[in-house]
Design a protein around this motif. Structure first.
Motif, PDB file in Angstrom:
ATOM      1  N   ILE A 144       0.838  -1.205   0.000  1.00  0.00           N
ATOM      2  CA  ILE A 144       0.000   0.000   0.000  1.00  0.00           C
ATOM      3  C   ILE A 144       0.868   1.248   0.000  1.00  0.00           C
ATOM      4  CG2 ILE A 144      -1.620   1.349   1.394  1.00  0.00           C
ATOM      5  CD1 ILE A 144      -2.916  -1.322   2.200  1.00  0.00           C
ATOM      6  N   THR A 145       1.940   1.237   0.764  1.00  0.00           N
ATOM      7  CA  THR A 145       2.838   2.390   0.823  1.00  0.00           C
ATOM      8  C   THR A 145       3.486   2.650  -0.531  1.00  0.00           C
ATOM      9  OG1 THR A 145       3.283   1.987   3.159  1.00  0.00           O
ATOM     10  CG2 THR A 145       4.882   3.340   1.968  1.00  0.00           C
ATOM     11  N   HIS A 169       2.826   5.962  -2.822  1.00  0.00           N
ATOM     12  CA  HIS A 169       3.908   6.863  -3.217  1.00  0.00           C
ATOM     13  C   HIS A 169       3.918   7.070  -4.726  1.00  0.00           C
ATOM     14  CE1 HIS A 169       5.302   7.226   0.781  1.00  0.00           C
ATOM     15  NE2 HIS A 169       6.202   6.253   0.804  1.00  0.00           N
ATOM     16  N   PHE A 170       3.811   5.986  -5.484  1.00  0.00           N
ATOM     17  CA  PHE A 170       3.844   6.108  -6.940  1.00  0.00           C
ATOM     18  C   PHE A 170       2.648   6.885  -7.473  1.00  0.00           C
ATOM     19  CE2 PHE A 170       6.883   2.443  -7.156  1.00  0.00           C
ATOM     20  CZ  PHE A 170       7.904   3.164  -7.762  1.00  0.00           C
ATOM     21  N   VAL A 171       1.466   6.652  -6.915  1.00  0.00           N
ATOM     22  CA  VAL A 171       0.275   7.367  -7.379  1.00  0.00           C
ATOM     23  C   VAL A 171       0.420   8.860  -7.113  1.00  0.00           C
ATOM     24  CG1 VAL A 171      -2.182   7.714  -6.902  1.00  0.00           C
ATOM     25  CG2 VAL A 171      -1.294   5.411  -7.249  1.00  0.00           C
ATOM     26  N   MET A 209       2.995  10.453  -9.431  1.00  0.00           N
ATOM     27  CA  MET A 209       2.431  10.665 -10.765  1.00  0.00           C
ATOM     28  C   MET A 209       1.489  11.862 -10.776  1.00  0.00           C
ATOM     29  SD  MET A 209       1.812   6.838 -12.376  1.00  0.00           S
ATOM     30  CE  MET A 209       0.150   6.876 -11.820  1.00  0.00           C
ATOM     31  N   LEU A 210       0.658  11.993  -9.742  1.00  0.00           N
ATOM     32  CA  LEU A 210      -0.252  13.141  -9.656  1.00  0.00           C
ATOM     33  C   LEU A 210       0.521  14.453  -9.538  1.00  0.00           C
ATOM     34  CD1 LEU A 210      -3.050  11.762  -7.308  1.00  0.00           C
ATOM     35  CD2 LEU A 210      -3.233  12.282  -9.745  1.00  0.00           C
ATOM     36  N   ALA A 211       1.572  14.455  -8.751  1.00  0.00           N
ATOM     37  CA  ALA A 211       2.383  15.666  -8.602  1.00  0.00           C
ATOM     38  C   ALA A 211       3.078  16.017  -9.912  1.00  0.00           C
ATOM     39  CB  ALA A 211       3.421  15.466  -7.493  1.00  0.00           C
ATOM     40  N   LEU A 219       7.442  16.237  -3.736  1.00  0.00           N
ATOM     41  CA  LEU A 219       6.074  16.642  -3.426  1.00  0.00           C
ATOM     42  C   LEU A 219       5.154  15.424  -3.293  1.00  0.00           C
ATOM     43  CD1 LEU A 219       4.149  19.023  -3.050  1.00  0.00           C
ATOM     44  CD2 LEU A 219       3.801  19.019  -5.518  1.00  0.00           C
ATOM     45  N   GLY A 220       5.282  14.471  -4.211  1.00  0.00           N
ATOM     46  CA  GLY A 220       4.460  13.265  -4.149  1.00  0.00           C
ATOM     47  C   GLY A 220       4.728  12.451  -2.901  1.00  0.00           C
ATOM     48  N   PHE A 221       5.995  12.341  -2.511  1.00  0.00           N
ATOM     49  CA  PHE A 221       6.348  11.603  -1.303  1.00  0.00           C
ATOM     50  C   PHE A 221       5.764  12.270  -0.062  1.00  0.00           C
ATOM     51  CE2 PHE A 221       9.142  10.912   2.335  1.00  0.00           C
ATOM     52  CZ  PHE A 221       9.099   9.535   2.419  1.00  0.00           C
ATOM     53  N   LEU A 222       5.862  13.587   0.010  1.00  0.00           N
ATOM     54  CA  LEU A 222       5.339  14.305   1.167  1.00  0.00           C
ATOM     55  C   LEU A 222       3.817  14.169   1.281  1.00  0.00           C
ATOM     56  CD1 LEU A 222       7.471  17.563   1.123  1.00  0.00           C
ATOM     57  CD2 LEU A 222       7.529  15.749   2.832  1.00  0.00           C
ATOM     58  N   VAL A 223       3.131  14.312   0.171  1.00  0.00           N
ATOM     59  CA  VAL A 223       1.670  14.207   0.192  1.00  0.00           C
ATOM     60  C   VAL A 223       1.252  12.770   0.517  1.00  0.00           C
ATOM     61  CG1 VAL A 223      -0.422  14.415  -1.209  1.00  0.00           C
ATOM     62  CG2 VAL A 223       1.354  16.143  -1.364  1.00  0.00           C
ATOM     63  N   SER A 224       1.936  11.804  -0.062  1.00  0.00           N
ATOM     64  CA  SER A 224       1.631  10.405   0.223  1.00  0.00           C
ATOM     65  C   SER A 224       1.880  10.073   1.690  1.00  0.00           C
ATOM     66  CB  SER A 224       2.478   9.493  -0.662  1.00  0.00           C
ATOM     67  OG  SER A 224       2.268   8.142  -0.336  1.00  0.00           O
ATOM     68  N   SER A 225       2.985  10.545   2.225  1.00  0.00           N
ATOM     69  CA  SER A 225       3.284  10.306   3.641  1.00  0.00           C
ATOM     70  C   SER A 225       2.233  10.931   4.535  1.00  0.00           C
ATOM     71  CB  SER A 225       4.659  10.866   3.996  1.00  0.00           C
ATOM     72  OG  SER A 225       5.657  10.180   3.294  1.00  0.00           O
ATOM     73  N   PHE A 226       1.763  12.119   4.164  1.00  0.00           N
ATOM     74  CA  PHE A 226       0.712  12.766   4.940  1.00  0.00           C
ATOM     75  C   PHE A 226      -0.556  11.912   4.959  1.00  0.00           C
ATOM     76  CE2 PHE A 226      -3.168  15.341   4.687  1.00  0.00           C
ATOM     77  CZ  PHE A 226      -3.177  15.861   5.972  1.00  0.00           C
ATOM     78  N   PHE A 227      -0.996  11.459   3.790  1.00  0.00           N
ATOM     79  CA  PHE A 227      -2.225  10.672   3.735  1.00  0.00           C
ATOM     80  C   PHE A 227      -2.077   9.311   4.417  1.00  0.00           C
ATOM     81  CE2 PHE A 227      -3.567  13.637   0.375  1.00  0.00           C
ATOM     82  CZ  PHE A 227      -4.820  13.950   0.881  1.00  0.00           C
TER      83      PHE A 227
END
Length: 78
Positions: free
Chosen positions: A11-12, A16-18, A21-23, A55-63
């Motif tokens: 899941i992690t 992260h990849f999703v 990609m969004l970022a 940016l993607g890593f930070l947002v993913s880690s937050f969620f």
């Protein structure tokens, strides 16, 4: 127990990849051409990729942290 750890890892990684990609797609909407020196296109693309990963890593880690906190919330009342 090991299945739970494996599922959390999967899941992690997917999260992260999703979000990376969004970022990346969101950053492509910006006009970076205005900030690039002539003949430095490759460096600008690498910078865009690094910004998207960060940016993607930070947002993913937050969620993921928010999800983990929400799952731990019922333990407060035990």
């Amino acid at each position: 127990m090991f299945q739970t750890i494996g599922l959390n890892g999967a899941i992690t990684i997917v999260s992260h990849f999703v979000f990376i990609m969004l970022a990346f797609r969101a950053l492509n909407a910006l006009r970076f051409e205005q900030f690039i020196k002539a003949n430095h296109v490759r460096e600008a693309q690498v910078l865009l990729l690094f910004i998207a990963v960060a940016l993607g890593f930070l947002v993913s880690s937050f969620f993921l942290s928010l999800l983990q906190s929400a799952l731990n919330l019922p333990k407060l009342f035990l």
